[in-house]
Design an enzyme around this catalytic site. Sequence first.
Site, PDB file in Angstrom:
ATOM      1  N   LYS A  14     -11.567 -17.693 -19.861  1.00 21.26           N
ATOM      2  CA  LYS A  14     -12.747 -16.827 -19.958  1.00 21.26           C
ATOM      3  C   LYS A  14     -13.835 -17.466 -20.832  1.00 21.26           C
ATOM      4  O   LYS A  14     -15.005 -17.473 -20.458  1.00 21.26           O
ATOM      5  CB  LYS A  14     -12.190 -15.522 -20.534  1.00 21.26           C
ATOM      6  CG  LYS A  14     -13.023 -14.482 -20.980  1.00 21.26           C
ATOM      7  CD  LYS A  14     -12.190 -13.212 -21.198  1.00 21.26           C
ATOM      8  CE  LYS A  14     -11.113 -13.294 -22.278  1.00 21.26           C
ATOM      9  NZ  LYS A  14     -11.585 -13.465 -23.643  1.00 21.26           N
ATOM     10  N   ARG A  89     -12.739  -4.847 -25.532  1.00 24.34           N
ATOM     11  CA  ARG A  89     -11.320  -5.187 -25.532  1.00 24.34           C
ATOM     12  C   ARG A  89     -10.428  -3.946 -25.388  1.00 24.34           C
ATOM     13  O   ARG A  89      -9.214  -4.081 -25.321  1.00 24.34           O
ATOM     14  CB  ARG A  89     -10.946  -5.791 -26.864  1.00 24.34           C
ATOM     15  CG  ARG A  89     -10.949  -7.270 -27.136  1.00 24.34           C
ATOM     16  CD  ARG A  89     -10.259  -8.191 -26.233  1.00 24.34           C
ATOM     17  NE  ARG A  89      -9.602  -9.273 -26.900  1.00 24.34           N
ATOM     18  CZ  ARG A  89     -10.177 -10.426 -27.256  1.00 24.34           C
ATOM     19  NH1 ARG A  89     -11.450 -10.637 -27.048  1.00 24.34           N
ATOM     20  NH2 ARG A  89      -9.457 -11.355 -27.820  1.00 24.34           N
ATOM     21  N   ARG A 130      -5.213 -23.765 -31.023  1.00 23.26           N
ATOM     22  CA  ARG A 130      -6.012 -23.084 -32.034  1.00 23.26           C
ATOM     23  C   ARG A 130      -5.084 -22.577 -33.138  1.00 23.26           C
ATOM     24  O   ARG A 130      -3.900 -22.350 -32.894  1.00 23.26           O
ATOM     25  CB  ARG A 130      -6.711 -21.895 -31.359  1.00 23.26           C
ATOM     26  CG  ARG A 130      -8.171 -21.800 -31.673  1.00 23.26           C
ATOM     27  CD  ARG A 130      -8.858 -20.890 -30.699  1.00 23.26           C
ATOM     28  NE  ARG A 130      -8.385 -19.510 -30.755  1.00 23.26           N
ATOM     29  CZ  ARG A 130      -8.819 -18.574 -29.925  1.00 23.26           C
ATOM     30  NH1 ARG A 130      -9.690 -18.865 -28.986  1.00 23.26           N
ATOM     31  NH2 ARG A 130      -8.356 -17.338 -30.016  1.00 23.26           N
TER      32      ARG A 130
HETATM   33  P1  AMP Z   1     -10.907 -14.424 -28.589  1.00 23.79           P
HETATM   34  O1  AMP Z   1     -11.538 -15.715 -29.006  1.00 23.79           O
HETATM   35  O2  AMP Z   1     -11.790 -13.596 -27.704  1.00 23.79           O
HETATM   36  O3  AMP Z   1      -9.547 -14.611 -28.017  1.00 23.79           O
HETATM   37  O4  AMP Z   1     -10.733 -13.558 -29.929  1.00 23.79           O
HETATM   38  C1  AMP Z   1      -9.963 -14.020 -31.023  1.00 23.79           C
HETATM   39  C2  AMP Z   1      -9.541 -12.839 -31.903  1.00 23.79           C
HETATM   40  O5  AMP Z   1     -10.702 -12.174 -32.396  1.00 23.79           O
HETATM   41  C3  AMP Z   1      -8.745 -11.769 -31.190  1.00 23.79           C
HETATM   42  O6  AMP Z   1      -7.368 -12.068 -31.151  1.00 23.79           O
HETATM   43  C4  AMP Z   1      -9.044 -10.541 -32.039  1.00 23.79           C
HETATM   44  O7  AMP Z   1      -8.297 -10.555 -33.226  1.00 23.79           O
HETATM   45  C5  AMP Z   1     -10.498 -10.759 -32.421  1.00 23.79           C
HETATM   46  N1  AMP Z   1     -11.435 -10.130 -31.458  1.00 23.79           N
HETATM   47  C6  AMP Z   1     -12.300 -10.753 -30.616  1.00 23.79           C
HETATM   48  N2  AMP Z   1     -12.996  -9.871 -29.892  1.00 23.79           N
HETATM   49  C7  AMP Z   1     -12.567  -8.634 -30.283  1.00 23.79           C
HETATM   50  C8  AMP Z   1     -12.894  -7.296 -29.907  1.00 23.79           C
HETATM   51  N3  AMP Z   1     -13.798  -7.039 -28.959  1.00 23.79           N
HETATM   52  N4  AMP Z   1     -12.234  -6.288 -30.530  1.00 23.79           N
HETATM   53  C9  AMP Z   1     -11.333  -6.516 -31.486  1.00 23.79           C
HETATM   54  N5  AMP Z   1     -10.962  -7.750 -31.890  1.00 23.79           N
HETATM   55  C10 AMP Z   1     -11.577  -8.800 -31.296  1.00 23.79           C
END
Ligand code: AMP
Length: 182
Positions: A14, A89, A130
Amino acid sequence: MPRLIFLGAPGAGKGTQAKLTADLCSIPHISTGDILRAAVANQTPLGIQAKSYMDRGDLVPDQLVVALIQERLNNADAQDGWILDGFPRNVLQAEFLDSLLNQIEQPYDYVVNLEVPDDVLASRMLERGRTDDTEEVIHNRLKVYREQTSPLIDFYTKRKKLAVVDGNQLVEKVTMDLKKLI
Ligand code: AMP
């Protein structure tokens, strides 16, 4: 310019595809994950509050993310198209987004769901290395996705806004499919 929301499990590609598509359309790629990681790195108040949730692979509390997205969508560069990556989310965030976009008169065009089989997701996440991609955290992020985020597929299907793209193909092929869609 388009306003798109990218859905998809962690590891679905994504982030990569949202960035490529945003560059293609010259619109901002708004990734809540990227914004939160930068906040953690800079030890801002938001970052300090978000860190432990992110380290576990849990969702950061809604009120923090919702405030962040509201501020970001008010920026001058976000007035003529954007791609949201990683937000919403859960259903509460999706409902918040609906009312915010109504209020600022910026309806989204559609929601892209990048579909990738479960076994591929875990191996992809392990490959990207990561710091929040250890095996235990990956397991939890997939669980959180299934329980909290995947209901959004239904949420947007009911609104007739969901577009499904096969994410289990070469990066270039996925990008081509997305291009066709736009
Ligand atoms: P991502 O890079 O989108 O996988 O996000 C990494 C981490 O950031 C996730 O595992 C969550 O802990 C936090 N995170 C990102 N977007 C959200 C969201 N919309 N709501 C809550 N936590 C988020």
